[in-house]
Design a protein around this motif. Structure first.
Motif, PDB file in Angstrom:
ATOM      1  N   TYR B 114       0.073  52.181 -48.732  1.00  0.00           N
ATOM      2  CA  TYR B 114       1.172  51.527 -49.438  1.00  0.00           C
ATOM      3  C   TYR B 114       1.938  50.706 -48.437  1.00  0.00           C
ATOM      4  CZ  TYR B 114       5.687  50.744 -51.507  1.00  0.00           C
ATOM      5  OH  TYR B 114       6.825  50.143 -51.970  1.00  0.00           O
ATOM      6  N   GLU B 188      12.190  56.557 -40.015  1.00  0.00           N
ATOM      7  CA  GLU B 188      11.546  57.793 -40.486  1.00  0.00           C
ATOM      8  C   GLU B 188      10.106  57.488 -40.861  1.00  0.00           C
ATOM      9  OE1 GLU B 188      12.850  60.688 -40.599  1.00  0.00           O
ATOM     10  OE2 GLU B 188      14.894  60.695 -41.384  1.00  0.00           O
ATOM     11  N   GLU B 189       9.239  58.376 -40.550  1.00  0.00           N
ATOM     12  CA  GLU B 189       7.879  58.189 -41.047  1.00  0.00           C
ATOM     13  C   GLU B 189       7.231  59.529 -41.307  1.00  0.00           C
ATOM     14  OE1 GLU B 189       4.979  56.854 -38.397  1.00  0.00           O
ATOM     15  OE2 GLU B 189       5.913  57.720 -36.644  1.00  0.00           O
ATOM     16  N   SER B 190       6.505  59.568 -42.388  1.00  0.00           N
ATOM     17  CA  SER B 190       5.671  60.720 -42.676  1.00  0.00           C
ATOM     18  C   SER B 190       4.541  60.187 -43.529  1.00  0.00           C
ATOM     19  CB  SER B 190       6.465  61.801 -43.400  1.00  0.00           C
ATOM     20  OG  SER B 190       6.601  61.468 -44.747  1.00  0.00           O
ATOM     21  N   CYS B 191       3.637  61.047 -43.899  1.00  0.00           N
ATOM     22  CA  CYS B 191       2.425  60.588 -44.573  1.00  0.00           C
ATOM     23  C   CYS B 191       2.740  59.657 -45.739  1.00  0.00           C
ATOM     24  CB  CYS B 191       1.619  61.772 -45.082  1.00  0.00           C
ATOM     25  SG  CYS B 191       1.252  62.985 -43.815  1.00  0.00           S
ATOM     26  N   LEU B 192       3.679  60.132 -46.602  1.00  0.00           N
ATOM     27  CA  LEU B 192       3.917  59.404 -47.840  1.00  0.00           C
ATOM     28  C   LEU B 192       4.706  58.122 -47.635  1.00  0.00           C
ATOM     29  CD1 LEU B 192       4.588  62.079 -50.589  1.00  0.00           C
ATOM     30  CD2 LEU B 192       2.681  60.520 -50.402  1.00  0.00           C
ATOM     31  N   THR B 193       5.164  57.873 -46.391  1.00  0.00           N
ATOM     32  CA  THR B 193       5.870  56.621 -46.164  1.00  0.00           C
ATOM     33  C   THR B 193       4.910  55.454 -46.351  1.00  0.00           C
ATOM     34  OG1 THR B 193       7.180  57.824 -44.549  1.00  0.00           O
ATOM     35  CG2 THR B 193       7.410  55.438 -44.555  1.00  0.00           C
ATOM     36  N   CYS B 194       3.680  55.627 -45.891  1.00  0.00           N
ATOM     37  CA  CYS B 194       2.736  54.522 -45.910  1.00  0.00           C
ATOM     38  C   CYS B 194       1.478  54.805 -46.732  1.00  0.00           C
ATOM     39  CB  CYS B 194       2.304  54.151 -44.503  1.00  0.00           C
ATOM     40  SG  CYS B 194       3.675  53.815 -43.419  1.00  0.00           S
ATOM     41  N   HIS B 195       1.376  56.001 -47.281  1.00  0.00           N
ATOM     42  CA  HIS B 195       0.164  56.285 -48.062  1.00  0.00           C
ATOM     43  C   HIS B 195       0.502  56.459 -49.528  1.00  0.00           C
ATOM     44  CE1 HIS B 195      -2.959  56.506 -45.057  1.00  0.00           C
ATOM     45  NE2 HIS B 195      -2.083  57.070 -44.243  1.00  0.00           N
TER      46      HIS B 195
END
Lengths: 256, 196, 706
Positions: B114, B188-195
């Motif tokens: 995403y 901030e970043e975690s899996c759902l930030t970009c997936h």
């Protein structure tokens, strides 16, 4: 993973079980929104994919004293000691620091299903086959959610793509805070009886926060201390007592 | 005899080095040209005076338009604007027939990613060039390269084989690249930030 | 020096190559790329790409006609949303999947019902036209009947069928029981109703628009549910009366007699005590219910259809007593004025073995009713032609299937829903281009007959003609805009295509549609020899058990000996009137989401096969106590024996089902859902037939081990 980290927002749900008539709208809307495929040829209620699944619980009395309640159960998005996060050998599961949503990243998942065993709510599902839709029906898939393949685990993520869209919309207008009206999961939107409230539990003005503090609110298996972000409500004592049991197991065991 | 042994080893070593550094990377990509040639320079020149956002628009809903559809081009290109063969073909085969051009998207991310332009442009204030290079001033569309194994476009995979300057735009747009920038900026970043 | 390449040289070269390769990016990149490749299998379906738009239309899958918004990618719908916010039912939420359904009919079919299951071969449309035209000629020659069963009455196309049937000597137009519309008194202002008395109507499940369910759950309406199962509707009811199935007429009459306090009138003589013996509900409860209806008025009585003539008549009578005047429901304007049309008639007044040609118009949807009721009316060698987008539901009984376009691929009309106080017309505009060639129902009608006057040749022309007439008359609004403000009928048509319904002036008085109106107006005896309505109620007023037997159509039930009650260890049942020894009572449920449309979205497996929420149609549900008495365990295969025949079933047990009752649900074959080439197995509606009381929802049955 850093499960003790306090997220910026804690999105959660309150489901009023006295308003749920078991129509299944939430489950259907969820499948449409999240590109969950129809049952594979030999799939059953043990091998299907139902991010939102409605269990029918009974009070254990016989006719006509018997009473039923419908428990819509999705991922409970545990905030503490999150069982699936702690067991995943792949880091395919984490807690989103911005929303508190427990994620599940299929491309990272190696399919060991340890998380499914660990989840006390049976809210995780394994793709036993590749997803298949009738011919041309891929045109009806939601482009905001990727399609999963065989051999990975999937589950509810509070329609995270809708959160992403809300963030993008806010950003396009130069804002960092989303409009709560823009982030409503598909099941919440689809519920005809408005049985599900959704929002930031940490926002004391939100409907969901108010309802989660209601005297008839409870959480499933609260005794495990996993701090689920899905609350349930009922005025019926026996329904609230069901919260201490394995609802999925009980509801299946009570019916032939 | 000993020399010969080392020589044979060296020949094998050199052959592998040549193959590994030049032949294989070249063979790894399938190259294709865009269906229609297009000059960004002409469009962004003073004569025409367009900016990136005029064609690659971000809507109020937060959705980035990406490559413009025919309806963006058609108003100006109802009649040929110049004499090039590509211009003529564009008018005859696409505008006149109301057929969308199947552009090859250099920066197309895979299905499980995403990405939204909105927060990156409006909140982080990134310039187009920081991720897409000087694409907006080029005279012709580059040859499109797609990895034969991963099927990702080369802009996503990156052009250089050794990442000496990972912040350069042509070093790719893979997970590490996104992650590095987020780290640098404390986002901030975690899996759902970009997936998705 | 000669070059002799030895084995050693090859090994050295290879070693050099291997060391060299390690010092290049090639193997590492290849590994990386292969890892990525395994994340993106080419055969995993890819969602569409394109601009996002919201397009408005109206859901045509059930008679409620909810305005909906479709989220479209590149113009094709990917999700459905309620236009006004609020929810939708599962059927509406997945409606955009139907055009892709594997059961779509892509070319005209000829079905043969000669073996187990049915054989089908593709034919030319001319074959179906010739068969129909021949049957019409034959019907004229032998004075047989040409009948149309219209699954969605009240459309312009319905008028077309009626116009056609007026041109044949014995034309019968049969509107299918449209669920809510047929038994829910239409035109009642629901906002003014404080109490709803429901005879087995699944109000809280899927009845009418989703807003009705919300109103019930908001407890703004006091619901009294009369049902032998502790259904989801019973669960939210203020009062649940577990009356014996089949005793609905007696209960309605007993309530009626209480309402006028025993003076002369409907239900006279049906005392709570007698009704108690028949229904199993204590007399005090019946009296208290009647008092509650009066105290918490205005009240309205609704009922599931198919409960039998006596129940239908008694319920109409009860509604009359409650102040809902019985006025025949006026239809929307006909597309053309002053032309003769065949009146609506009931299937049961058609003579047995008299239909030479039966057309099933399923172009607007399906409606559940037992096929044996139809089969009985067919002459030998009758031709049955279904106009349907799917080879599913009622269409599976046809000899020919003429493909029509499904919801979202074609214009569909939704006439006034039952819960509207004013006439309403909603147009469901197509959002998708047709995926397969299909035949317009009016074009098919024109092809099979030359005797039809008028110039109209397409469904759309009839719809536009109706809109023109509404526009001429100038009454009502389209959304906020008054009809008079539309410059032309075309402009009004465009307004309707945007999904906004036309609403006429509110009706001056509430109307109750009269079930079995054709039977009643003729004052004749019903087909099974029982009395017609005018004579029915006086006949019942005698305190005679044997007459009541005639009304309910089955012998009086035996009280279970108290020892038997304790034998199952579960305690007594209110009233203690249960039939335990065979025959059992079969109760049939028809949830709307699976029966309003012949086919349902493949993702409905979420509610069936992948969870225990909905029962499959092959499941026979009994109370655990009954199962024990019959010696049948859950999961066992059994055979259900009813008057119409036998059906293989799988036993399930559920405390929600009354002892002595076996419950079956009509619906899609959960195993076949969404699976290509899967064939539906016969369901309960393919076998069940009405008993002497005209009821098919409650029939005597036996369960034996398979």
């Amino acid at each position: 993973m850093n499960t003790a980290h306090k997220p910026k927002a804690r999105y959660g749900m309150v489901i009023d079980l006295d308003r749920c008539n078991g129509c299944g709208g939430c489950a259907a809307a969820c499948a449409v929104e999240n590109n969950v495929p129809p049952a594979a040829p030999k799939a059953s209620d043990r091998t299907g994919l139902t991010w939102m699944r409605i269990y029918r619980a009974e009070n254990g009395r016989s006719f006509p004293e018997n009473r039923t309640a419908f428990f819509p159960i999705s991922c409970q998005h545990c905030g503490a000691h999150t069982p699936c996060v702690s067991v995943c050998p792949q880091n395919a599961v984490d807690i989103n620091p911005e929303t508190g949503v427990v994620s599940q990243i299929p491309p990272r998942c190696l399919g060991c299903r340890y998380c499914m065993t660990a989840c006390p709510f049976h809210a995780r599902y394994f793709n036993w086959s590749d997803p298949e839709w009738p011919r041309d029906m891929e045109n009806a898939l939601n482009p905001d959610v990727s399609v999963r393949m065989r051999g990975v685990v999937e589950k509810c993520n509070f329609c995270h793509s809708r959160w992403q869209a809300a963030v993008a919309k806010a950003a396009a207008n130069g804002k960092r805070e989303i409009d709560p009206a823009d982030y409503v999961p598909a099941c919440v939107e689809a519920c005809p009886t408005e049985a599900i409230a959704f929002g930031n539990l940490d926002d004391p003005r939100s409907e969901v926060s108010r309802q989660s503090r209601a005297p008839n609110a409870f959480r499933l298996l609260a005794k495990l201390g996993t701090d689920p972000k899905v609350y349930y409500r009922s005025d019926r004592d026996w329904v609230r007592r069901m919260g201490d049991t394995d609802v999925a197991y009980e509801s299946e065991a009570s019916r032939g | 005899m000993k020399n010969r042994a080392w020589l044979t080893f060296a020949v094998g070593l050199l052959a592998a080095l040549g193959g590994g550094w030049f032949a294989v990377p070249w063979a790894m990509y399938r190259r294709s040209e865009q269906p229609v040639q297009f000059s960004h320079r002409v469009h962004t020149s003073e004569a025409v005076g367009l900016s990136c956002q005029d064609c690659h628009a971000l809507s109020d809903g937060g959705k980035f338009g990406g490559i413009p559809r025919l309806e963006t081009c058609a108003p100006c290109h109802a009649e040929p604007q110049g004499k090039s063969a590509d211009e003529k073909r564009f008018i005859n085969e696409y505008v006149a027939k109301n057929r969308e051009v199947q552009w090859l998207v250099y920066a197309r991310q895979p299905e499980n990613v995403y990405f939204s332009h909105a927060p990156h442009i409006r909140l982080a204030g990134l310039k187009c060039e920081q991720c897409h290079g000087q694409h907006g001033t080029t005279d012709r569309l580059r040859t499109f390269e797609r990895n034969r194994i991963s099927t990702y476009p080369r802009d996503v995979e990156g052009y250089s084989l050794v990442r000496l300057q990972p912040s350069r735009w042509n070093e790719g747009m893979k997970m590490d690249d996104c992650s590095r920038c987020h780290h640098e900026r404390g986002v901030e970043e975690s899996c759902l930030t970009c997936h998705k | 020096m000669t070059m002799n390449v030895s084995r050693r040289d090859v090994l050295r070269f290879t070693a050099g190559g291997a060391v060299g390769a390690m010092m290049t990016p090639a193997p590492w990149k290849a590994l990386d790329d292969v890892a990525i490749w395994t994340q993106n299998w080419s055969w995993i379906p890819k969602p569409p790409k394109g601009p996002v738009t919201m397009r408005a239309t109206a859901c045509a899958l059930c008679p409620a006609g909810c305005p909906v918004q479709a989220r479209c990618i590149g113009g094709l719908p990917v999700s459905m949303h309620a236009a006004s916010g609020g929810g939708l039912c599962p059927l509406g939420l997945t409606g955009h999947h139907l055009p892709y359904h594997p059961a779509r009919v892509v070319r005209p079919l000829r079905l043969f019902h000669d073996g187990p299951g049915s054989r089908r071969i593709p034919v030319q449309i001319d074959a179906a036209v010739a068969a129909a035209a021949g049957a019409i000629r034959g019907a004229k020659a032998t004075s047989r009947t040409v009948a149309v069963i219209d699954m969605r009455p009240g459309r312009s196309v319905s008028w077309g069928w009626q116009r056609f049937l007026a041109t044949v000597p014995r034309g019968a137009y049969v509107p299918a029981p449209a669920r809510e519309g047929s038994r829910f008194p239409s035109g009642v202002d629901l906002d003014s109703i404080r109490t709803i008395v429901s005879f087995r109507a699944p109000l809280a499940e899927e009845w009418g628009p989703p807003q009705l369910q919300k109103r019930l759950l908001d407890r703004r309406v006091n619901l009294i549910q009369i049902e032998p199962t502790h259904s989801p509707t019973a669960a939210i009811a203020g009062r649940w009366l577990a009356a014996q199935p089949g005793s609905e007429a007696a209960l309605a009459m007993a309530i009626a007699s209480q309402l006028h306090e025993g003076t002369a009138g409907p239900g006279e003589g049906m005392t709570p005590e007698i009704a108690s013996a028949l229904t199993g509900i204590p007399a005090e409860t019946i009296a208290a219910t009647a008092r509650e209806i009066v105290q918490k008025g205005p009240a309205l009585v609704v009922a599931e259809e198919g409960l039998g003539r006596a129940a239908d008549a008694a319920i109409v009578e009860l509604n009359t007593l409650l102040g809902h005047s019985v006025v025949a429901q006026t239809d929307l304007l006909a597309p053309f004025a002053g032309e003769p049309i065949a009146p609506a008639t009931e299937l049961e007044v058609i003579e047995d073995s008299s239909i030479a040609l039966l057309l099933l118009d399923m172009s607007g949807g399906d409606a559940p009713f037992p096929w044996p009721l139809v089969r009985r009316k067919l002459a030998p060698k009758a031709i049955v032609i279904a106009l349907s987008p799917f080879l599913a539901g009622t269409a599976t009984h046809a000899d020919y299937i003429v493909p029509t376009l499904p919801y979202l691929e074609t214009l569909l009309e939704i006439p006034t829903p039952f819960d509207s106080t004013a006439a309403r017309l909603t147009i469901s505009a197509p959002l998708l281009p047709p995926r397969h060639a299909a035949v317009d129902p009016v074009k098919f009608l024109r092809a099979i007959t030359r005797d039809l006057p008028g110039q109209w040749t397409k469904s759309e022309e009839l719809m536009r003609a109706r809109v023109s007439r509404i526009h001429e008359r100038g009454e009502g609004n389209v959304g906020e805009k008054s009809v008079a403000d539309f410059a032309s009928a075309d402009e009004m048509w465009e307004g309707l295509l945007a999904g906004t319904p036309w609403t006429g002036a509110a009706a001056a008085q509430t109307r109750v549609s009269v079930p079995h109106q054709a039977t009643l107006s003729r004052g004749q005896a019903g087909p099974a020899g029982s009395a017609g309505w005018p004579s029915l109620l006086p006949a019942l007023s005698e305190k005679d058990r044997s007459l009541m037997t005639a009304v309910t159509g089955r012998p009086p039930r035996q009280k279970i000996a108290s020892s038997e009650q304790r034998a199952d260890g579960r305690g007594a049942i209110d009233g203690g009137v249960v039939a335990v020894n065979a025959p059992l009572t079969l109760v049939i449920r028809t949830p709307r989401d699976v029966t309003a449309s012949a086919a349902v979205s493949p993702v409905m497996t979420k509610l069936y096969r992948e969870s225990g929420l909905r029962r499959s149609p092959e499941v026979a549900v009994v109370n655990p106590a009954t199962a024990r008495q019959l010696g049948l365990a859950a999961g066992r295969r059994a055979k259900l024996l009813i008057e119409g025949g036998a059906l293989p079933v799988v036993i399930a047990t559920d405390h929600a089902v009354m002892p002595g009752v076996v419950e079956m649900t009509a619906g899609p074959d959960a195993i076949a859902l969404g699976e290509r080439g899967a064939r539906g197995r016969p369901g309960i509606l393919d076998v069940v037939t009405a008993d002497a009381s005209g009821s098919w929802r409650t029939v005597a049955a036996r369960l034996v081990e398979a």
